[in-house]
Write an enzyme that holds these catalytic residues in place. Structure first.
Site, PDB file in Angstrom:
ATOM      1  N   GLU A  70      18.388  -0.099 -52.430  1.00  0.00           N
ATOM      2  CA  GLU A  70      17.666  -1.005 -53.321  1.00  0.00           C
ATOM      3  C   GLU A  70      18.493  -1.324 -54.570  1.00  0.00           C
ATOM      4  OE1 GLU A  70      13.023  -0.101 -52.372  1.00  0.00           O
ATOM      5  OE2 GLU A  70      14.143   1.509 -53.344  1.00  0.00           O
ATOM      6  N   GLU A 112      12.558   5.857 -46.424  1.00  0.00           N
ATOM      7  CA  GLU A 112      11.344   6.360 -47.077  1.00  0.00           C
ATOM      8  C   GLU A 112      10.208   6.644 -46.093  1.00  0.00           C
ATOM      9  OE1 GLU A 112      13.425   4.295 -50.539  1.00  0.00           O
ATOM     10  OE2 GLU A 112      13.331   4.137 -48.364  1.00  0.00           O
TER      11      GLU A 112
END
Length: 267
Positions: A121, A141
């Site tokens: 990210e 995640e």
């Protein structure tokens, strides 16, 4: 709990974010928390935000490079810090001090090792990515029943095909930088250990262009996802108009006519 009180947190904050000016117009921002694979706690995120703010405020700086260390670009949120309630968020720019509000000037990710979870990210908050062939990237995640809320789930489908972004999000697998380059996420591949040099070379190509035009062009490209074609003609002009009225435009035209390199002033 403050980062300074989290067991084993050091280095953190300003000790973990190093800046170095490379020449007159290029800034290097390096994340250096090797004991946490360059994961972010709150203090490190705030230090990153301060570095990005300083980059934005310095008119002599026209491009930045964001790098980690040889072993990792970033492994994302420091989970040990998170267990103590210390999240890698800064007050104005959000996650890792950049994700919610990247700089308006260009920033290039130079990736070695892993860019996982918030590390990927972090790449997606940058405009360009130069990566070692041996690097790996992913958003794992979901495999920990977490959600990639640092921009990965809505930025990644804008960078690579939808169904492949979905595969990464749902399986949590990490893919090689070579595959990411094939998909268009990585601009340039280098040999291991050479990502920073590759990013510097790309930055110098950007620095040869007019800084006002570069900044305006970045803003228009970023907004392109949100504008329909009919509105884009008018929506681009607030960004383009100051450039078209600038001294740099006249210098660019004169330099072309004189067959010489332009001397940009940013005015």
């Amino acid at each position: 709990m403050p980062a300074s009180e989290v067991p084993g947190a050091d280095p953190t904050g300003s000790e973990a974010i190093h800046t170095e000016q490379l020449g007159d117009h290029l800034l290097l921002i390096r994340v250096d928390r090797p004991h946490r694979r360059n994961a972010f706690d709150g203090a490190t995120a705030r230090a990153m935000e301060a570095a990005i703010d300083a980059y934005e405020d310095d008119d002599t700086l026209r491009c930045a490079i964001l790098a980690g260390t040889a072993q990792a670009f970033s492994s994302g949120q420091d989970l040990i810090a998170a267990a103590h309630g210390d999240m890698g968020v800064a007050p104005n720019r959000g996650g890792f001090g950049i994700m919610a509000k990247p700089p308006t000037k260009p920033i290039i990710a130079a990736v070695e090792g892993h860019a996982l979870a918030g590390g990927l990210e972090l790449c997606l908050a940058c405009d360009l990515v130069v990566s070692s062939r041996s690097a790996t990237m992913g958003i794992p995640e979901a495999t920990r029943s977490l959600v990639a809320v640092g921009g990965g789930l809505f930025r990644l489908p804008k960078r690579i095909p939808y169904h492949l972004a979905m595969e990464l999000a749902l399986t949590g697998k990490a893919w090689s930088a070579e595959r990411m380059a094939e998909l268009g996420l990585v601009n340039r591949l280098t040999e291991p250990g050479a990502a920073l040099q590759g990013a510097i070379e790309l930055a110098h190509e950007i620095l040869r262009a007019g800084p006002l035009a570069v900044r305006a062009s970045k803003q228009i490209v970023q907004h392109a996802y949100d504008w329909n074609d009919a509105d884009s003609w008018q929506n681009q002009m607030p960004f383009a108009r100051p450039v078209l009225a600038s001294e740099d435009l006249q210098e660019g035209l004169r330099a072309f006519a004189d067959k010489r390199d332009p001397i940009w002033t940013g005015r």
